[in-house]
Design a protein around this motif. Structure first.
Motif, PDB file in Angstrom:
ATOM      1  N   ALA A  25      12.454 -10.806 -10.537  1.00  0.00           N
ATOM      2  CA  ALA A  25      11.389 -10.025  -9.916  1.00  0.00           C
ATOM      3  C   ALA A  25      12.011  -9.463  -8.554  1.00  0.00           C
ATOM      4  CB  ALA A  25      10.346 -10.846  -9.581  1.00  0.00           C
ATOM      5  N   ILE A  26      11.766  -8.301  -8.448  1.00  0.00           N
ATOM      6  CA  ILE A  26      12.380  -7.565  -7.101  1.00  0.00           C
ATOM      7  C   ILE A  26      11.290  -7.287  -6.280  1.00  0.00           C
ATOM      8  CG2 ILE A  26      13.317  -5.393  -6.363  1.00  0.00           C
ATOM      9  CD1 ILE A  26      15.027  -5.397  -8.997  1.00  0.00           C
ATOM     10  N   TYR A  27      11.250  -7.507  -5.014  1.00  0.00           N
ATOM     11  CA  TYR A  27       9.924  -7.432  -4.108  1.00  0.00           C
ATOM     12  C   TYR A  27      10.514  -7.054  -2.579  1.00  0.00           C
ATOM     13  CZ  TYR A  27      11.408 -12.150  -2.063  1.00  0.00           C
ATOM     14  OH  TYR A  27      11.970 -13.022  -1.597  1.00  0.00           O
ATOM     15  N   GLY A  28       9.381  -6.752  -2.042  1.00  0.00           N
ATOM     16  CA  GLY A  28       9.945  -6.366  -0.498  1.00  0.00           C
ATOM     17  C   GLY A  28       8.458  -6.092   0.485  1.00  0.00           C
ATOM     18  N   VAL A  29       9.053  -5.718   1.545  1.00  0.00           N
ATOM     19  CA  VAL A  29       8.159  -5.366   2.510  1.00  0.00           C
ATOM     20  C   VAL A  29       8.716  -4.144   3.320  1.00  0.00           C
ATOM     21  CG1 VAL A  29       6.591  -6.172   4.614  1.00  0.00           C
ATOM     22  CG2 VAL A  29       6.969  -7.782   2.702  1.00  0.00           C
ATOM     23  N   VAL A  30       7.983  -3.137   3.941  1.00  0.00           N
ATOM     24  CA  VAL A  30       8.324  -2.214   4.968  1.00  0.00           C
ATOM     25  C   VAL A  30       7.255  -1.990   5.791  1.00  0.00           C
ATOM     26  CG1 VAL A  30       9.267   0.300   4.981  1.00  0.00           C
ATOM     27  CG2 VAL A  30       9.449  -0.962   2.897  1.00  0.00           C
ATOM     28  N   ASP A  31       7.661  -2.479   7.019  1.00  0.00           N
ATOM     29  CA  ASP A  31       6.554  -2.367   7.983  1.00  0.00           C
ATOM     30  C   ASP A  31       7.167  -1.940   9.330  1.00  0.00           C
ATOM     31  OD1 ASP A  31       5.286  -3.648  10.520  1.00  0.00           O
ATOM     32  OD2 ASP A  31       4.530  -5.463   9.256  1.00  0.00           O
ATOM     33  N   ALA A  32       6.458  -1.004   9.922  1.00  0.00           N
ATOM     34  CA  ALA A  32       6.686  -0.298  11.134  1.00  0.00           C
ATOM     35  C   ALA A  32       5.556   0.262  11.789  1.00  0.00           C
ATOM     36  CB  ALA A  32       7.803   0.882  10.753  1.00  0.00           C
ATOM     37  N   GLY A  33       5.731   0.295  13.252  1.00  0.00           N
ATOM     38  CA  GLY A  33       4.489   0.806  13.914  1.00  0.00           C
ATOM     39  C   GLY A  33       4.927   0.808  15.495  1.00  0.00           C
ATOM     40  N   LEU A  34       4.019   0.926  16.152  1.00  0.00           N
ATOM     41  CA  LEU A  34       4.173   1.206  17.719  1.00  0.00           C
ATOM     42  C   LEU A  34       3.845  -0.029  18.366  1.00  0.00           C
ATOM     43  CD1 LEU A  34       2.422   4.752  18.065  1.00  0.00           C
ATOM     44  CD2 LEU A  34       4.776   4.245  18.006  1.00  0.00           C
ATOM     45  N   VAL A  35       4.771  -0.376  19.330  1.00  0.00           N
ATOM     46  CA  VAL A  35       4.644  -1.285  20.221  1.00  0.00           C
ATOM     47  C   VAL A  35       4.609  -0.914  21.707  1.00  0.00           C
ATOM     48  CG1 VAL A  35       5.413  -3.741  20.926  1.00  0.00           C
ATOM     49  CG2 VAL A  35       5.828  -2.985  18.685  1.00  0.00           C
ATOM     50  N   ARG A  36       3.569  -1.379  22.424  1.00  0.00           N
ATOM     51  CA  ARG A  36       3.365  -0.931  23.779  1.00  0.00           C
ATOM     52  C   ARG A  36       3.572  -2.270  24.712  1.00  0.00           C
ATOM     53  NH1 ARG A  36       4.416   2.519  28.144  1.00  0.00           N
ATOM     54  NH2 ARG A  36       3.008   2.052  29.702  1.00  0.00           N
TER      55      ARG A  36
END
Length: 331
Positions: A25-36
């Protein structure tokens, strides 16, 4: 490119693995956003960051039936930064995890770079922010002992709700087998709404007395609409590294999402008295089964120059206050 095409490509590149491709199985996570982040010594900063709720990754895992209830397993997991494309974990190819093992009626044995039993107890049981490691995560003030190299781990099958997880990490130092080795373990009980784990982590260094020991008692209870979680840790180390830590929090369904809240305390047991406390609140809202948006806010009160910072799943942070707002997609 779909998963079938990727698997076919891998089989072509690595023909020796072609026989096992059907259960990879091939899996993943793509997570991005703003941090103040505010309250840092260099001033306030706003970043586009990667992996705030979950570290961005791509992984490969598989299982082969060997007959008689025995199976071979493996996992390869690469971490990366979605904001820049750079490799995570200091540039390691499979810096998140990489292991191979056997499982069956006896339980499971795995060998490689892995999460420690101590970390899994804090993440899965004690910390409401554990699965979504946003600004309120307990790891901002508490030891996490996340991964260990050269780890041999054994997890028992469940018996009347009890399981045991024991692991040994070889230090691999010539002439001194004790240097840099780790000893890990967790005893868990899960039955109905109750989940309790007692975990231990020890790191030995050059001398017999130069070691760090962390003991954690973590528990969660599902009351129905609300899940309460908490943990108490006792930390002992060489010199000045001794403390008592605590996390308490709740997870509350709100509309179709989840509200997270926690309080963490770090009680420094040395003469320096560098205590700290943190309040955190977050919200996770699913847009689908694989995509969600999230936000979180946390503030740390440092005492006597303790200098703890508000971080997330990927970044340690730079100030005593942080606000996260991001998007996560899993596949």
């Amino acid at each position: 490119m779909n998963k079938s095409l990727i698997a076919a490509t891998l089989a072509a590149v690595f023909p020796f693995a072609a026989l096992a491709q059907s259960n990879v199985a091939i899996y993943g996570v793509v997570d991005a956003g703003l941090v103040r982040e505010t309250g840092g010594p260099a001033g306030n900063v706003t970043n586009l960051s990667s992996g705030m709720a979950s570290g961005s990754r791509i992984g490969f895992k598989g299982k082969e039936d060997l007959g008689g209830g025995l199976a071979a397993t493996f996992l390869l997991e690469n971490g990366f930064n979605a904001d820049t494309g750079a490799a995570g974990q200091g540039g390691l190819l499979f810096g998140r995890q990489v292991f191979v093992g056997l499982q069956g009626g006896f339980g499971a044995v795995t060998l490689g770079r892995q999460y420690t039993p101590y970390y899994k107890a804090l993440r899965d049981v004690g910390d409401p922010f554990g699965a979504v490691s946003l600004a309120g995560r307990a790891g901002n003030l508490m030891a996490t002992n996340t991964r260990t190299d050269n780890l041999v781990e054994y997890v028992t099958p469940s018996l009347a709700g009890f399981t045991a997880d024991v692991a040994y990490g070889a230090g691999e130092t010539a002439g001194n087998s004790a240097k840099n080795r780790t000893l890990n373990g967790a005893l868990a009980y899960a039955q109905g709404p109750l989940n309790v784990q007692l975990a231990y982590h020890r790191l030995d260094n050059a001398a017999a007395t130069d070691r760090t020991r962390n003991t954690l008692l973590a528990a969660s209870y599902n009351f129905g609409p609300v899940t309460a979680q908490g943990g108490v840790a006792v930390n002992r180390g060489a010199g000045t590294a001794s403390s008592r830590d605590m996390v308490l929090g709740v997870t509350v369904p709100l509309h179709t999402g989840k509200l997270l809240a926690s309080h963490v305390r770090h009680d420094d047991r040395t003469i320096a008295g560098k205590d700290a406390s943190q309040w955190g609140i977050g919200y996770n809202y699913p847009l689908s089964k694989r995509t969600d948006i999230y936000s979180a806010y946390a503030r740390i009160h440092n005492h006597k120059g303790s200098g703890f910072t508000v971080g997330n799943a990927t970044d340690k942070g730079s100030g005593d206050t942080a606000f996260d707002l991001g998007l996560r997609h899993t596949f």
